[in-house]
Design a protein around this motif. Structure first.
Motif: not given
Length: 263
Positions: A110-117, A120-123, A143-153
């Motif tokens: 996993t690689r995390r994308l982080e930016h103020p405001g 965070t997206i976990e890929i 490869t495939g990619f799975a994207l997860r972040w806070e707020g997904q329902r």
């Protein structure tokens, strides 16, 4: 509930705008007409150009590149676009070939994308196999990619990459809660290898959805190249035979304009 904008630019290329992030998948921006060699006696002609010009793209936070060595996933114009993104995520072998801002992810890393405001997206890289058993030394890594972040329902946003149905992609259904699946279809085959398939056919995509149970399935990479053998009309005809609880999950993205997807 999080709303995502997905623009299908053509082939496997999509612009994903989610939670303030802009991600581009498999950049293909060459005009149609050219024939590209894929190696080992295989080739394909591009029959449709992109619905959005590369110059019209917004600034990109990342490119999600399922593989770099086939022009229907990364063509000449797409390759020239890579340095403009902050980050390119791809296979470890692809990252070594590309260098620069490319970072390789092995399956289930996993690689995390982080930016103020922004959340965070976990890929997470997911397994893919671009052909029949034992074909990896010939067709290369994907490869495939799975994207997860806070707020997904509804679970992760999953991009299959060019793959056939095998235990590796079934594992995605066992390990992840997939809400939206972006499936590379097309039933790719080549005259030199006869009936062997190199991407998902519609029946195999239906079988995969029985494992994943996603809320939404978004087909991509089914037209625009001569090596595809299942375009939209064929996919729709095959889906008509599928159980309604799976058939109704499929949604066609308009080419060239953003669609709103609830994740």
């Amino acid at each position: 509930m999080t709303e995502v904008r997905i623009t299908h630019i053509g082939g496997p290329t999509t612009l994903i705008e989610a939670a303030g992030w802009r991600l581009l998948t498999d950049p293909t921006f060459d005009p149609p007409g050219r024939r590209y060699s894929f190696g080992w006696g295989t080739s394909s002609r591009k029959t449709a150009g992109p619905a959005v010009d590369a110059a019209e793209l917004p600034p990109l936070d990342a490119v999600l590149l399922t593989h770099d060595h086939h022009a229907d996933n990364l063509d000449t114009a797409g390759r020239s676009l890579l340095p403009t993104a902050d980050l390119v995520l791809t296979t470890p072998t692809g990252a070594r070939r590309l260098g620069g801002n490319a970072h390789g992810l092995a399956p289930w890393t996993t690689r995390r994308l982080e930016h103020p405001g922004r959340p965070t997206i976990e890929i997470t890289a997911t397994p893919a196999r671009h052909g029949p058993p034992f074909s990896r030394p010939i067709v290369g890594d994907v490869t495939g990619f799975a994207l997860r972040w806070e707020g997904q329902r509804h679970g992760a946003l999953w991009i299959s990459g060019d793959t056939v149905l095998y235990d590796g992609v079934r594992e995605v259904g066992r390990r992840l809660d997939v809400g939206t699946a972006v499936l590379h279809l097309g039933g790719v085959r080549f005259p030199v290898t006869g009936p062997l398939r190199y991407t998902l056919t519609t029946p195999r995509a239906v079988d995969l959805c029985r494992v994943l149970r996603p809320d939404t399935v978004l087909p991509v990479h089914y037209e625009g190249w001569s090596h595809f053998h299942e375009g939209r009309r064929t996919v729709e005809a095959e889906l008509a035979k599928a159980p309604a609880d799976i058939r109704t999950r499929f949604r066609w993205l308009p080419v060239g304009s953003a669609a709103q997807i609830q994740v």
